[in-house]
Scaffold this motif. Structure first.
Motif, PDB file in Angstrom:
ATOM      1  N   MET A 169      54.852  86.114 -12.709  1.00 27.49           N
ATOM      2  CA  MET A 169      54.149  87.339 -13.109  1.00 27.49           C
ATOM      3  C   MET A 169      54.911  88.044 -14.232  1.00 27.49           C
ATOM      4  SD  MET A 169      52.848  88.827  -9.413  1.00 27.49           S
ATOM      5  CE  MET A 169      52.074  90.246 -10.183  1.00 27.49           C
ATOM      6  N   ARG A 170      56.229  87.995 -14.154  1.00 26.71           N
ATOM      7  CA  ARG A 170      57.044  88.602 -15.212  1.00 26.71           C
ATOM      8  C   ARG A 170      56.832  87.877 -16.534  1.00 26.71           C
ATOM      9  NH1 ARG A 170      63.399  89.967 -14.522  1.00 26.71           N
ATOM     10  NH2 ARG A 170      62.409  91.521 -13.200  1.00 26.71           N
ATOM     11  N   TYR A 171      56.811  86.550 -16.469  1.00 29.84           N
ATOM     12  CA  TYR A 171      56.615  85.748 -17.684  1.00 29.84           C
ATOM     13  C   TYR A 171      55.259  86.073 -18.312  1.00 29.84           C
ATOM     14  CZ  TYR A 171      56.096  81.688 -20.741  1.00 29.84           C
ATOM     15  OH  TYR A 171      55.892  80.877 -21.833  1.00 29.84           O
ATOM     16  N   LYS A 172      54.219  86.181 -17.494  1.00 23.22           N
ATOM     17  CA  LYS A 172      52.875  86.459 -17.998  1.00 23.22           C
ATOM     18  C   LYS A 172      52.818  87.814 -18.701  1.00 23.22           C
ATOM     19  CE  LYS A 172      48.046  86.702 -16.440  1.00 23.22           C
ATOM     20  NZ  LYS A 172      47.159  86.631 -15.250  1.00 23.22           N
ATOM     21  N   LEU A 173      53.450  88.825 -18.109  1.00 18.71           N
ATOM     22  CA  LEU A 173      53.456  90.169 -18.711  1.00 18.71           C
ATOM     23  C   LEU A 173      54.202  90.169 -20.041  1.00 18.71           C
ATOM     24  CD1 LEU A 173      53.914  93.547 -16.967  1.00 18.71           C
ATOM     25  CD2 LEU A 173      55.341  93.030 -18.934  1.00 18.71           C
ATOM     26  N   LEU A 174      55.383  89.571 -20.049  1.00 20.56           N
ATOM     27  CA  LEU A 174      56.189  89.593 -21.266  1.00 20.56           C
ATOM     28  C   LEU A 174      55.546  88.768 -22.377  1.00 20.56           C
ATOM     29  CD1 LEU A 174      59.746  89.297 -19.695  1.00 20.56           C
ATOM     30  CD2 LEU A 174      58.688  91.329 -20.699  1.00 20.56           C
TER      31      LEU A 174
END
Length: 402
Positions: A169-174
Motif C-alpha cells: 500500500m505504501r508503494y502504491k501511494l508513493l
C-alpha cells in the motif's frame, strides 16, 4: 558505559539496551533517551543486556531500571523471568513498536512497575489490568543542519523511509505521488539509502514532507480485527518539525494524541486525499509555513531531549518522585502469580526475537539462540524454525511480485 553526576535527589537510572543496536549510529533515538534524563539532572548508566545479571547487586531500591525496546533484547523468555524478578529497583519499560508486538510487550510488562508506550491499544489494555501506564512520545536530539550539503531546495514533495515488499500500500501511494509530482525526493522507491545529514536537509528544503504510519508486522497469537488498517506512532513528524519542515501525515490517532490538540500537522486517509492536500499546500504557501512554524515550536518545547520541558524526561522524573512519595506499586507478576505468563519458551516471542536477529544480520547470535531453543524445547524450536522458513518464503514471493 555512560555516567552522569547524581543530582541532589540522588536519582539514578540504568538503561538496558541491546548492545549492537545501541552502538548502531542509525539508532539516534537511544542517546536522546539518556540526554532527556541527564538534562533533568538524573544520573544515567548504560547497561548492555549481557551485563545486567552481573549488575543486580548494584541496583538499589530507589534506582530505576529502564528497558528499551524489550523485543530487541536477546534475553530469552526463560532467563528474563529469573533476572527481572531479582531486580530490587523500579522497573520501567519503553516500547516503540508495541502496536504489533503485544505478546512480547506483555511478557515484560508483567514484571514492570511502569510502562511508557506510544500505542493507545497497549495503553488502554495495560491500564485495564491495573498497570501504571502512560502515553508519551519519545524524545529526539537537536538537529544540526549542515547548510553546505543541502539537497535541492526546489523539491515539492519528499518521503524518507523504507519501501519494501511487505508494504504494498505504501508503494502504491508513493508511486502515485511520483507520477503526479515528478519533482519529488523519494529515495526509498529506487532502493537508495540516505544518511541523517541528507535526510535532515531534505526535511528542511522540501515544501511537503510525507509521513507514513502503516504497521507492517502483526501479532501472531491474537491478531486484532482490521489490523492492516491500523496506523501507529512514528517519531518522523517531530524530526521534520525539528528541521523546520512542513509535515503531511497519514492519519494516525497516536500522533494526534501526541500533539495534544496542536494543529501543527495535517493528515490524509487515502491516496486521493493525499494528492489533493499536496496540491493545496503547494499553492497556499502561507498556510504551509504557519503549520511548519507551529510544529517546530511544539517540537522544540516538548520533544527535544536537551530541553528541561521534554515530555519523556519529565514523565520519568514525575514517576520516580511519585513512587518515592507514595510507594512503588506491585507488578502484575507480584499481584497475580496464578495468571502470569508461564516461565517457558513462548513460540511467538522467540520467533519475533530470531527475526530481529536476522534483520540486524546478527547471524552468529541467531545460530547460538536457535541452538539454545533446541536444547530447551525441541518441539517448540522445530515449530519456530518452520514458521521462520515460511516467513522468509512469503517475503521472497512478495518481493518477486513487486
Amino acid at each position: 558505559m555512560i555516567n552522569s553526576k547524581r543530582s541532589y535527589e540522588q536519582l539514578k537510572c540504568f538503561f538496558v539496551f541491546n548492545k549492537k543496536v545501541f552502538m548502531d549510529p542509525r539508532y539516534i533515538i537511544y542517546p536522546s533517551l539518556i540526554e532527556a534524563l541527564t538534562t533533568l539532572n538524573i544520573a544515567c548508566e548504560v547497561v548492555f543486556e549481557e551485563q545486567l545479571e552481573g549488575k543486580l547487586d548494584e541496583i538499589g531500591k530507589k534506582d530505576t531500571v529502564i528497558f528499551v525496546n524489550s523485543y530487541l533484547l536477546d534475553i530469552t523468555s526463560i532467563k528474563a523471568h529469573d533476572i527481572l524478578a531479582k531486580i530490587k529497583g523500579v522497573k520501567l519499560s519503553i516500547g516503540f513498536d508495541d502496536e504489533y508486538r503485544y505478546r512480547w510487550t506483555f511478557n515484560f510488562a508483567q514484571h514492570m512497575h511502569k510502562i511508557l508506550t506510544f500505542d493507545p491499544v497497549t495503553l488502554e489494555y495495560l491500564s485495564q489490568l491495573g498497570v501504571d501506564c502512560s502515553f508519551c512520545p519519545h524524545p529526539l536530539k537537536e538537529v544540526q543542519i549542515n547548510h553546505a550539503k543541502k539537497v535541492n531546495d526546489n523539491y515539492d514533495v519528499s518521503f524518507i523511509g523504507r519501501v519494501s515488499p511487505d508494504k504494498p500500500m505504501r508503494y502504491k501511494l508513493l508511486k502515485a505521488v511520483e507520477n503526479e509530482f515528478p519533482n519529488s525526493f523519494i529515495p526509498g522507491m529506487h532502493g537508495q539509502y540516505v544518511n541523517l545529514e541528507i535526510m535532515h536537509s531534505a526535511f528542511q528544503a522540501s515544501k511537503v514532507n510525507l509521513n507514513l504510519t502503516g504497521i507492517s508486522d502483526f501479532n501472531f497469537d491474537h491478531p486484532l480485527p482490521f489490523q492492516q488498517l491500523r496506523r501507529g506512532f512514528k517519531g518522523r513528524p517531530f524530526e521534520i518539525g525539528a528541521c523546520g519542515g512542513f509535515c503531511l501525515s497519514e492519519l494516525s490517532p497516536s500522533i494526534q494524541r501526541a500533539l495534544a490538540g496542536t494543529n501543527a500537522i495535517d493528515f490524509f486517509e487515502d491516496i486521493d486525499e493525499c494528492l489533493e492536500k499536496i496540491e493545496y499546500y503547494l499553492k497556499h504557501v502561507d498556510v504551509r509555513i504557519a503549520k511548519a512554524r507551529q510544529l517546530n515550536i511544539f517540537t522544540q518545547s516538548n520533544i527535544l531531549s536537551n530541553q528541561s520541558s521534554n515530555l519523556f524526561g519529565n514523565e520519568v522524573l514525575n514517576t520516580i518522585r511519585s513512587y518515592n512519595k507514595l510507594g512503588v506499586p506491585k507488578t502484575l507478576y507480584e499481584r497475580y502469580p496464578d495468571y502470569k505468563i508461564d516461565n517457558n519458551v513462548q513460540p511467538s516471542m522467540e520467533l519475533e526475537r530470531l527475526k530481529c536477529l536476522m534483520k540486524n544480520h546478527e547471524f552468529f547470535n541467531f545460530i547460538k539462540q536457535t541452538l539454545y531453543l533446541y536444547r530447551q524445547n525441541f518441539l517448540c524450536a522445530f515449530m519456530i524454525s518452520g514458521q521462520l522458513v515460511g516467513s522468509m518464503f512469503r517475503f521472497l514471493v512478495r518481493k518477486k511480485k513487486l
